[in-house]
Every structure is written in structure tokens, then in C-alpha cells.
Design an enzyme around this catalytic site. Structure first.
Site, mmCIF file in Angstrom:
data_model
loop_
_atom_site.group_PDB
_atom_site.id
_atom_site.type_symbol
_atom_site.label_atom_id
_atom_site.label_comp_id
_atom_site.label_asym_id
_atom_site.label_seq_id
_atom_site.Cartn_x
_atom_site.Cartn_y
_atom_site.Cartn_z
ATOM 1 N N HIS A 44 -2.413 -11.538 11.430
ATOM 2 C CA HIS A 44 -2.040 -10.149 11.125
ATOM 3 C C HIS A 44 -1.812 -9.395 12.423
ATOM 4 C CE1 HIS A 44 -1.415 -6.429 9.248
ATOM 5 N NE2 HIS A 44 -2.515 -5.871 9.732
ATOM 6 N N ARG A 73 -12.143 2.547 16.816
ATOM 7 C CA ARG A 73 -12.466 1.220 17.350
ATOM 8 C C ARG A 73 -13.237 0.349 16.353
ATOM 9 N NH1 ARG A 73 -11.442 0.003 22.318
ATOM 10 N NH2 ARG A 73 -13.258 -1.343 22.559
ATOM 11 N N SER A 76 -7.585 -4.251 5.560
ATOM 12 C CA SER A 76 -8.725 -3.374 5.815
ATOM 13 C C SER A 76 -9.523 -3.177 4.539
ATOM 14 C CB SER A 76 -8.245 -2.020 6.332
ATOM 15 O OG SER A 76 -7.806 -2.165 7.658
ATOM 16 N N CYS A 114 -3.493 -4.338 4.204
ATOM 17 C CA CYS A 114 -2.430 -5.162 4.776
ATOM 18 C C CYS A 114 -2.405 -6.601 4.259
ATOM 19 C CB CYS A 114 -2.513 -5.171 6.297
ATOM 20 S SG CYS A 114 -2.144 -3.565 7.015
ATOM 21 N N THR A 117 2.510 2.594 15.107
ATOM 22 C CA THR A 117 2.659 1.208 14.646
ATOM 23 C C THR A 117 3.092 1.072 13.183
ATOM 24 O OG1 THR A 117 0.305 1.158 14.140
ATOM 25 C CG2 THR A 117 0.993 0.289 16.287
ATOM 26 N N GLU A 163 0.843 -1.199 0.000
ATOM 27 C CA GLU A 163 0.000 0.000 0.000
ATOM 28 C C GLU A 163 0.875 1.244 0.000
ATOM 29 O OE1 GLU A 163 0.523 2.053 3.313
ATOM 30 O OE2 GLU A 163 -1.596 1.627 3.731
ATOM 31 N N LYS A 209 -1.664 -6.347 20.686
ATOM 32 C CA LYS A 209 -2.826 -6.909 21.360
ATOM 33 C C LYS A 209 -3.726 -7.730 20.437
ATOM 34 C CE LYS A 209 -5.880 -4.037 23.034
ATOM 35 N NZ LYS A 209 -6.311 -2.790 23.702
#
Lengths: 131, 383, 345
Positions: free
Chosen positions: C235, C200, C297, C111, C152, C79, C240
Site C-alpha cells: 500500500h 504519526r 486504516s 484503503c 496525497t 471510501e 516513503k
């Protein structure tokens, strides 16, 4: 348009390809049409060994416009494992760690760009050996 | 064969000439040279210039300057051999006189650098080397010389101070040179602590950017004598080229072209190295000057810097060099530089020197290089 | 999905740039307290997704000694293409000295563009249209200064040479699966420098829904259960999410740790699961079973199962990923913004 001469040289730059005299075995980077050691015109393309050691080096703080974005950067005189000597930019290296005799290997990086909207020119640079 | 002689010279002060362009600078120096030579009928004009097409975007300078000077109809040519352009145009003029084809030739060089951004100037100066290598590595001329300097320091275990000391001596010699760009003496501490251009080369190891023009009028000795003009003979001419890239040379620290040009020029002049009273050498970078002194045979290999340090080459030393400050302090308007050196040698041999006089000078040598010894020109001048 | 003729990994290689920035360094600039990972990689000023692809592909070719003239496809998933229009693959073909009789295209699926490239090359190889093909996932991803993603968005890539199993492979692809819906959790418009996201919303309806759907459907269809696998790679947009999705799906910490690199190198986007897979292959033993679940995504997820073969030992990546991780050096935010071109000049 020097973009076109960059295109013409792409294989040499991308693959770290030089020329070798068929008669006497002398190697050149950049390539030569005629061997300056023995005078033969019988030359062939050769991919040069990717490892060598630093013979001398500099760190450029005062770059030509084309390279301003990347400065400061180090450039070294490198003796390859086959004895061929080349000039090449060093990358992924801390300037205070560069030493004469340091082992380096060829890698593939951006050399420069023709501005934000122009060609990106890629080629061979050298980094400390990753093993 | 006719003997070529210099009968007049003209030069501008080197520096930032904001109100002068390439041709008007050339005009001023050429006009002065022509006046000193009592305005002879010029048969040809050679203009040394390196950067005109890259920075000033002006070509065909020969014809342009000829017209400006009012020499319409005279053959005129721009000569380019990078830093050796000015010396090369004078060498060509000398050869033309020698051939008997011309009686009077105007030759010299001009450069206008200060109009351009330093980064543009550094890029254009790269044109004296293989641009494929320069563009593939990001090298600059300073960088190339820095690689040589480190090689020299490592191989001969020489402290940088001893190389950089050449800049201190250049500044010392330039203080009485009205045409020099920098007439302020400097200390070694200052020279050593200036900003780094290409490690280990710093600002004071490098010749500056400047504008300037220098010309001489050359004639055959016969014509000069007929007209009662004072003259200096160009008795030796040597021009040579080297393997273009330093990496392909058997020894990058040995300037074979300079060596060969010097021995050819001496041979033509029927002189030996020991006859040389002073030298104007091409020290675009301090290390270049040191390597030139070794390659011309005045210092043995690895001892050039040591000899500079021990003042062998100072004005009062065994063989004075760069008697008006050399490329570092007098300045280095590239394509004009060799012509400045010739003018300075003329001044020494005719005694127009003021404080910088080398006593009883009879033979002076001019050494000029395009790139790192890619093209080298040596002229032997004799009173 | 299972092709008629079995396909596998002939060779592989991975690359991560030398530079590392700690999250605390970014947080210090923007006055944030919590950070999602410890540190992330970023490329040198002379690197981009193409040079990273080159590094990974070169290692894959040299370590496996794959004949260059038999590689007849180069698909790059990214990307962060250096050009909006001008394929990266063409440069790789000439730089790697591959045959010019070759297919080449750049893939984009956020991704999961890299795993998408593996699917495409598998099909070409299985059909017999080509003998070998290169599938690469590579990115120098961008996070808007101050945005959550800045902590990130990292750089890295991995390359895989695929061939039919009959050629001799280091890992067989036993089966694969893909799952796609229109879920706009993260995007970047054509002319924009930085992507945007819906906070979120990138979690449950996007990342978790797609990976769990893809992996669950896959295991149901082909009859696998989590305990069949020595390794699982998910992925890893942060530290987390992959650990939570592993737990939801019934995988253990031991299964996912060797392929979980995001806590140190960040999210290498198209490179993420593939760099993880490379790290697993660097240590895997014959007969080990590996599950990989990617996520892109927009959104979608690819699931693969690889079975390691006896050839693994002789064709492991040289240098292994660990060599690149070992050489990493930490730099501060100023070097980071300069190397990433975040300063308007």
C-alpha cells in the site's frame, strides 16, 4: 419527475445503445421506433461502435442550469466508424486541441445531477482516443 | 373559398417589461390590433406562446386572454410550435377564415422571458429540440447552431465575419423601428468581439431574450371590404416539418421544412420566388438566417453569407430582408416572433414604415421556424 | 487462506484520471515546504469512483473477452462512493451489460476495500456459487484543504475478474491472508466530507504494524521468503512508507518499483495496491511470483501471492495503465479545487 425518464433511458445512455433497422440497416442514436429511411418498423437494439471522428463541434459557455457546474464543455457532431452520426459531449480534452477530424472514443461519465442531494445521471461522452 | 386578409395589427416594444405579465402584454397588443380593425365581432382567438408553461407556469392562455379581452364565450386556443408559434397561430387563423367557418379571428403571440434567470430561459428554449439529446449532451440552441456554423465555415470555407455581418445589418435596419429591442447600430468589430456563447457563436450572433406580444385581426376579404377596412392578403400558407435531429438529416445545412413550406406557400399564392419584394426570415442565430436564405432558394448553397456580406439583402439591396431588424435586433420573444414578422410585413405593404420602406413592395414573405427547422411556417402576404 | 478450488485473475484493467496536480502547487497555496510525493492524480469534474470503476472494469472485460453473462458478482471497494445509500454496483451491472442475475455490493475498509472485495469474490468463485466475479478498488479520495492528506489523496482504480483456475487465468492466487485490529489511525464520520487522522499514529502502530504482521504471518504459514518474488506491491499512501515497509520485510527496490506509482499519481486509496498490481501485470512474464500487501486504516492488511501464467500475453490490459499515465496533464490548484468540488457554491 424527469429522474424517471432518465432511468428509462439508462441502458441507451450507459451502453451507447441505439437502434438498427432490420430491413435496411440504418442506425439511429437515440433509438427510433420506425426507420425513417425505409419505413420499416422492425428495429433492433444495437450497441454502436465506440470510435468516430469529430465532424463539427462547439464549446458551450452559456449552459442551461442543469449543466452550469460543468461549463465550459465541448459538444461535437461525431461520425462513428460505421457512418452513424451522433451528438455527444467531449471530455478530457483541451478546447484549443479540438480539431475537425479528431478521433474520439466513447467513455462513461456523469452527465448531470439533481442537486447535491439528488440523483446523479450517468451516460456516454467522448474523449480523444487513448491507445 | 374565402380569402383571408389582415385588417389590423398591434405590437408592443420588445424588451424588459418589468411591470407587465404574460396576459397584460398580450392584452396590450391584441387591444391595439382590435382597435385598428374597428373592434369587429371576433369568432375565435389563437395565441402563439412557447414558454408560458415552462417559465410563467401559466397554461390555457387562449381562454385566459379571451376572458381578459372581454370575449367570453369565444373559442380560444394556445398554439405552440416553439419559435414558430406566432406564425403558426396566424396560419391557423388564415385557414379557419379560408374554410368559411369564421369571419374574424384574432391571432398572434406573446412571450414573457425576462422574469426568469437566463439559465432557465436557455433550458426552456431547448424544449424546441429533442430533450433526450439536449440532456444527454448539454447542448443548447446556441450550441446546436454553433455546430452548424462551424460545419458551414469548414465546408464552404467561409469567414465568420460574413455570417456575423447579418447581425450588423439587422441592427442597421432596427434603428428606425420603434418596436425593436435594440435600435443602436453596431460595427462588425463589436459584433465579432462580443462574448462567446457557444464557440463560434457569440452574443451578437444570437437573438436576445425579451418580452413582447404581437397580434393581428384577420377577416375574410369580403367582410373587410363590407366594413371598409384596409387590408393585406394572406395569399400563401406553407407549413412543414423536418427530421427532428440535425444528425439524422441528409444535410444538416439544408432546411427541407423551410424549403417545402416556401414552395407550398408560393404555389398557393400563385407567385414565384422572383415576385417576392422582401423577406422576413427567422434569424434566431446569424447562421440560421444564412441557411434559411439558401434553403428558400434566394442564395445558392454556400453563398448565403457571401450574399449577406455583399449587401444583396440590405434595405436597398436586391431582396431586402428583416426590414425592421429581424430576430437579432428587433428581438425574439419566441412565441410572439412570427406574429411580429407578420405585423412588419403588413407595415411594409401598407407603407407604415418610415425610414425602413421597401419601395413598391407588393409581396412580402414571412419565414418562421420552431427549433432548427423542426417546424417551419411560411406566409406570403400580398397587397 | 487457500480455497479448496484454486482461483485466479481472469482479466484486469486499471484507470487513472487525466489530471495531475504537483505537490509544489498545493504547498504554494498553504505555505508548506516539504511534500510527501511529487504529484497526484485528480478526477475530471464529470468523474467519480463509479465512472473510474467502469473504465477499469470495461478494460478488464474487453481485454480478457470474459463472457459478460458469466460474471455473477460485482463488488466495489471504495471510501468515496457517490452515494451514501445507493449501490454503485447496480449502475455498473447495467452499464457494462452484465447479467442481472448477479450479486452486487459496495465494500468499505478505508484503503483496503478493493483487496477485501478480491477476498470475497475468491470465496464465491472457489465455492462454485458463481463462475466469475468482478472485484474493483476505486476512489476519488478527499483531503481537507491544507491538511497533510491533501498532498496525497488521489483518484484511480483497478478491476479484476476472478474465476477458477480451471477456466484459464492469467495469474493464480496461490494463497492469501488477512489481519485486522481496532486501530483508529484514520476515519471519516458518516456525514463528514473530509476524513481525519492521528498524524504519526498512522505510521508504526497502523500502516507498519498491520502490513508487517499480515505479510510475515502469511510467509510463515505458507513458506515463502522475499527472494521468491519477482514483484512486491505494498500500500502506498505516500512515497516513503512502501519503500520502508519493503526494507523492513526484506524486499529490494527492484521488486517494488514497478508496482510503486504513488510518487507520481498519489494515493488512490482503494485503488492503490490494485493499480500497482495492474502496472506489474502489464509487464509480468509467465511464472513470475507477485506479492501484494494492502493496508486499510482502522486497521487491517490483506496479503496475496499471485503466480503469472502463460495466458498473460493475450489478456494484458488494453489500453495498459501506461497509456493513461502518458496522457496526464498538469493543472493548478484552482482547477483542482473546482473539479474536486471544494468550492462552496
Amino acid at each position: 419527475m424527469t429522474e424517471i425518464s432518465d432511468w428509462r433511458k439508462r441502458i441507451e445512455r450507459y451502453r451507447f445503445q441505439g437502434s438498427e433497422c432490420v430491413k435496411c440497416g440504418a442506425r439511429y442514436y437515440p433509438s427510433r421506433i420506425k426507420c425513417i429511411k425505409c419505413g420499416s418498423e422492425e428495429m433492433r437494439d444495437v450497441e454502436l461502435p465506440r470510435r468516430g471522428r469529430v465532424v463539427s463541434y462547439t464549446v458551450i459557455y452559456n449552459p442551461p442550469k442543469k449543466f452550469s457546474k460543468y461549463a465550459p464543455y465541448a459538444v461535437a457532431l461525431i461520425e462513428l466508424v460505421d457512418g452513424t452520426r451522433v451528438l455527444g459531449q467531449l471530455t478530457d480534452v483541451d478546447f484549443d486541441k479540438i480539431r475537425v477530424g479528431m478521433e474520439v472514443e466513447a467513455t462513461f461519465r456523469k452527465l448531470y445531477e439533481y442537486g447535491e442531494d439528488g440523483h446523479i445521471v450517468y451516460g456516454t461522452k467522448f474523449r480523444p482516443v487513448v491507445s | 373559398m374565402a380569402t383571408p386578409v389582415i385588417v389590423g395589427y398591434g405590437l408592443t416594444k420588445i424588451g424588459e417589461h418589468w411591470r407587465k405579465d404574460l396576459v397584460s402584454l398580450g392584452y396590450d397588443a391584441a387591444r391595439e390590433a382590435l382597435s385598428k380593425a374597428k373592434n369587429p365581432d371576433i369568432d375565435a382567438i389563437y395565441v402563439g406562446n412557447m414558454l408560458g408553461m415552462a417559465l410563467d407556469l401559466q397554461g390555457n392562455l387562449g381562454g385566459y386572454l379571451a376572458d381578459e379581452l372581454g370575449y367570453r364565450g369565444v373559442p380560444a386556443l394556445r398554439i405552440e410550435a416553439s419559435g414558430a408559434s406566432g406564425a403558426y397561430s396566424i396560419a391557423e387563423a388564415a385557414m379557419a377564415i379560408k374554410s368559411g367557418l369564421y369571419d374574424f379571428v384574432l391571432a398572434g403571440g406573446v412571450e414573457k422571458m425576462s422574469d426568469s434567470l437566463p439559465s432557465e430561459v436557455y433550458y426552456a428554449l431547448n424544449f424546441s429540440e429533442d430533450m433526450y439529446i439536449m440532456n444527454s449532451t448539454g447542448l443548447t440552441n446556441a450550441g446546436l447552431n454553433a455546430i452548424l456554423m462551424r460545419l458551414y465555415m469548414e465546408r464552404y470555407n467561409v469567414a465568420k465575419e460574413k455570417i456575423t455581418y447579418l447581425a450588423v445589418q439587422d441592427h442597421e435596419n432596427a434603428q428606425y423601428a420603434p418596436h425593436a429591442q435594440f435600435r443602436r447600430p453596431i460595427t462588425l468589430e463589436l459584433a465579432m468581439s462580443s462574448i462567446t456563447l457557444a464557440d463560434p457563436i457569440n452574443l451578437f450572433d444570437a437573438s436576445p431574450i425579451g418580452d413582447g406580444a404581437a397580434f393581428v385581426v384577420m377577416a375574410s376579404r369580403e367582410k373587410a371590404e363590407d366594413l371598409g377596412l384596409d387590408y393585406v392578403e394572406v395569399s400563401g400558407i406553407g407549413i412543414s416539418t423536418n427530421v427532428y435531429s440535425i444528425v439524422e438529416r441528409d444535410d444538416p445545412l439544408w432546411f427541407t421544412a423551410s424549403n417545402k413550406a416556401f414552395s407550398s406557400a408560393l404555389e398557393m399564392a400563385g407567385a414565384s420566388k422572383d415576385d417576392v419584394d422582401f423577406l422576413e426570415i427567422h434569424d434566431e442565430y446569424t447562421i440560421m438566417g444564412v441557411l434559411a436564405l439558401e434553403s428558400l432558394g434566394f442564395s445558392s448553397k454556400g453563398f448565403g453569407a457571401e450574399d449577406v456580406w455583399s449587401r444583396k439583402y440590405s434595405l436597398k439591396g436586391e431582396t431586402p430582408i428583416n426590414t425592421f431588424g429581424g430576430l437579432k435586433a428587433r428581438g425574439n420573444p419566441v412565441g410572439a416572433t412570427g406574429a411580429y414578422q407578420v405585423c412588419e410585413a403588413f407595415m411594409q405593404l401598407t407603407g407604415e414604415t418610415g425610414e425602413n420602406k421597401v419601395e413598391n413592395a407588393k409581396i412580402g414573405v414571412v419565414h418562421s421556424m420552431g427549433g432548427v427547422d423542426n417546424t417551419s411556417v411560411v406566409l406570403v402576404l400580398r397587397r | 487462506m487457500k480455497p479448496d478450488k484454486k482461483v485466479g485473475i481472469y482479466g484486469y484493467g486499471a484507470y487513472v484520471p487525466r489530471y495531475l496536480i504537483e505537490n509544489s502547487s498545493i504547498a504554494g497555496v498553504w505555505g508548506k515546504l516539504a511534500t510527501p510525493i511529487k504529484s497526484k492524480s485528480f478526477p475530471s469534474i464529470d468523474e467519480d469512483s463509479l465512472t473510474i470503476a467502469y473504465e477499469a472494469a470495461r478494460i478488464a472485460i474487453e481485454s480478457s473477452k470474459a463472457p459478460r453473462d458469466r460474471i455473477r458478482a460485482v463488488f466495489i471497494g471504495s471510501e468515496s462512493k457517490p452515494y451514501a445509500v445507493k449501490p454503485s454496483g447496480t449502475v455498473l451491472v447495467d452499464a457494462l451489460g452484465l447479467s442481472n442475475k448477479i450479486l452486487s455490493a459496495d465494500f468499505e475498509f478505508a484503503c483496503k476495500a478493493g483487496t477485501e472485495a478480491i477476498q470475497a469474490v475468491s470465496g464465491l468463485v472457489a465455492s462454485g456459487m458463481i463462475d466469475m466475479g468482478l472485484a474493483i478498488g476505486t476512489d476519488t479520495s478527499q483531503g481537507r484543504p491544507g491538511d497533510e492528506l491533501e498532498y496525497t489523496a488521489a483518484a484511480g482504480g483497478a478491476a479484476f475478474i476472478l474465476s477458477r483456475v480451471s477456466e484459464g487465468v492469467i495469474a493464480e492466487i496461490e494463497a492469501s491472508h488477512s489481519y485486522v485490529t481496532d486501530t483508529p489511525d484514520f476515519w471519516r464520520r458518516s456525514e463528514e466530507k473530509y476524513p481525519r487522522h492521528l498524524y504519526r499514529f498512522t505510521g508504526e502502530p497502523a500502516y507498519f504494524h498491520h502490513i508487517t504482521s499480515s505479510v510475515t504471518q502469511f510467509m510463515e504459514e505458507y513458506g515463502y521468503k522475499p527472494s521468491d518474488f519477482k514483484y512486491a506491491i505494498f500500500h502506498q499512501p505516500n512515497a516513503k512508507f512502501p519503500q520502508r515497509v519493503a526494507k523492513i520485510l526484506g524486499f529490494t527496490r527492484e521488486q517494488i518499483m514497478p508496482g510503486l506509482l504513488s510518487p507520481i499519481i498519489g494515493n488512490t486509496y482503494s485503488g492503490a495496491t490494485l493499480v500497482g498490481l495492474s502496472n506489474v501485470l502489464d509487464e509480468a512474464q509467465p511464472d513470475d511470483l507477485i506479492l501484494l500487501g494492502s493496508f486499510g486504516s482502522g486497521a487491517g492488511s490483506d496479503t496475496f501471492v499471485f503466480r503469472v501464467t502463460d495466458l498473460i500475453e493475450e489478456r494484458r490490459a488494453r489500453p495498459p495503465l501506461k497509456s493513461f499515465l502518458k496522457r496526464m496533464v498538469t493543472r493548478d490548484y484552482s482547477t483542482y479545487v473546482r473539479y474536486r468540488g471544494k468550492i462552496d457554491m
